[in-house]
Structures are given as C-alpha cells and as structure tokens.
Design a protein around this motif. Structure first.
Motif, mmCIF file in Angstrom:
data_model
loop_
_atom_site.group_PDB
_atom_site.id
_atom_site.type_symbol
_atom_site.label_atom_id
_atom_site.label_comp_id
_atom_site.label_asym_id
_atom_site.label_seq_id
_atom_site.Cartn_x
_atom_site.Cartn_y
_atom_site.Cartn_z
ATOM 1 N N GLY A 180 8.887 -7.620 13.904
ATOM 2 C CA GLY A 180 9.524 -6.321 13.673
ATOM 3 C C GLY A 180 8.951 -5.617 12.455
ATOM 4 O O GLY A 180 8.680 -4.412 12.481
ATOM 5 N N LYS A 181 8.744 -6.361 11.390
ATOM 6 C CA LYS A 181 8.160 -5.775 10.183
ATOM 7 C C LYS A 181 6.716 -5.343 10.427
ATOM 8 O O LYS A 181 6.277 -4.298 9.949
ATOM 9 N N LEU A 182 5.976 -6.136 11.178
ATOM 10 C CA LEU A 182 4.598 -5.765 11.507
ATOM 11 C C LEU A 182 4.564 -4.536 12.427
ATOM 12 O O LEU A 182 3.686 -3.677 12.289
ATOM 13 N N LEU A 183 5.526 -4.430 13.351
ATOM 14 C CA LEU A 183 5.615 -3.241 14.203
ATOM 15 C C LEU A 183 5.848 -1.983 13.368
ATOM 16 O O LEU A 183 5.251 -0.936 13.628
ATOM 17 N N TYR A 184 6.715 -2.094 12.370
ATOM 18 C CA TYR A 184 6.974 -0.956 11.491
ATOM 19 C C TYR A 184 5.690 -0.531 10.781
ATOM 20 O O TYR A 184 5.357 0.649 10.719
ATOM 21 N N LEU A 185 4.964 -1.513 10.248
ATOM 22 C CA LEU A 185 3.703 -1.203 9.566
ATOM 23 C C LEU A 185 2.696 -0.580 10.523
ATOM 24 O O LEU A 185 2.010 0.390 10.172
ATOM 25 N N ALA A 186 2.586 -1.128 11.735
ATOM 26 C CA ALA A 186 1.626 -0.611 12.712
ATOM 27 C C ALA A 186 1.942 0.836 13.075
ATOM 28 O O ALA A 186 1.035 1.652 13.232
ATOM 29 N N LYS A 187 3.219 1.150 13.166
ATOM 30 C CA LYS A 187 3.616 2.509 13.557
ATOM 31 C C LYS A 187 3.441 3.514 12.425
ATOM 32 O O LYS A 187 3.035 4.649 12.659
#
Length: 138
Positions: free
Chosen positions: A48-55
């Motif tokens: 979830g944290k990586l998804l936030y960064l990717a977005k």
C-alpha cells in the motif's frame, strides 16, 4: 514512513532496479507457502505504501508494485522478498522520482516558446504465465 516501518528489511547493496530482472511472481494455491497472518498484514501495508509512492512521486516503481499488488490476497515468501527488494530500491534512490524543473519561464506571449517533457516506459512481452498478457507501464 516506509523507511521507519520497514527498518528491519535486510540491508545490502542497493538494487539498481525496483524488481529483479527476469523475476516473475507466480501465485501459489498451496497454503503451506502462504505468509502467516502478521507477515501478510505487513506485506499489504508495504505494498500500500509503495502504491502511494508509485502514484504520487515514483512512477519508476509502478510496474514492480503492480505485480506485488496482484498477490496481496495470498503472498508467499517470494512475494515478500520481491517487496523487500522494491523497498530497498526506494530507500537507496531517494533522488529519483518526478521532478518538474522548468528551464525557463513563459510569459504567455511568446508563441515560439517550447515546452519539453521527457519520459520513459517500462514494459514487457507476455510474461504473465497465467494469461500470457503483455504489460505496458509508465
């Protein structure tokens, strides 16, 4: 933060890519290979944290994180290791990501002013062993 919450991720040489080249994550239907409940929760948190960064700021990790998120319902140790690899990449490359840096200012009158946007793409060809689909990225 990602660094604080996953400070126990093994250190080592910082990876050059967000995912190991040629590494294909497969789903496992055998429950003996699935992560325990606590590690599964941490996996989902990390993804979830990586998804936030990717977005929002790190499109360079989008394909790797997309692959990780496909296995959030039943991750294995291989998926955990892939997530740790991506976290090490992010921690080791703090200066990468979106950077909007104008080379000049436009007053709105100069019709010959050129805006320059540069980018790159990350893609693959038919590597999903379940569907044989190709992937295009950012």
């Amino acid at each position: 933060s990602l660094a604080d919450e996953f400070e126990d991720v093994p250190q080592g040489k910082d990876p050059l890519t967000p995912a190991k080249p040629g590494d294909i994550l497969l789903k496992s239907s055998d429950e003996k290979y699935h992560l325990d409940k606590e590690k599964h929760t941490r996996y989902r948190t990390g993804v979830g944290k990586l998804l936030y960064l990717a977005k929002h700021s790190r499109p360079d990790i989008a394909n790797a994180v997309r692959e990780l998120s496909r296995h959030a319902h039943c991750p294995t140790d291989a998926h955990w290791e892939a997530m740790c690899h991506c976290i090490r990449y992010v921690r080791g490359t703090p200066t990468r990501g979106l950077l909007l840096k104008p080379v000049g200012t436009w007053d709105g009158k100069d019709k010959s002013f050129k805006f320059v946007i540069r980018g790159r793409s990350d893609s693959n060809y038919a590597t999903d062993r379940d569907t044989r689909r190709s992937v295009t990225g950012t």
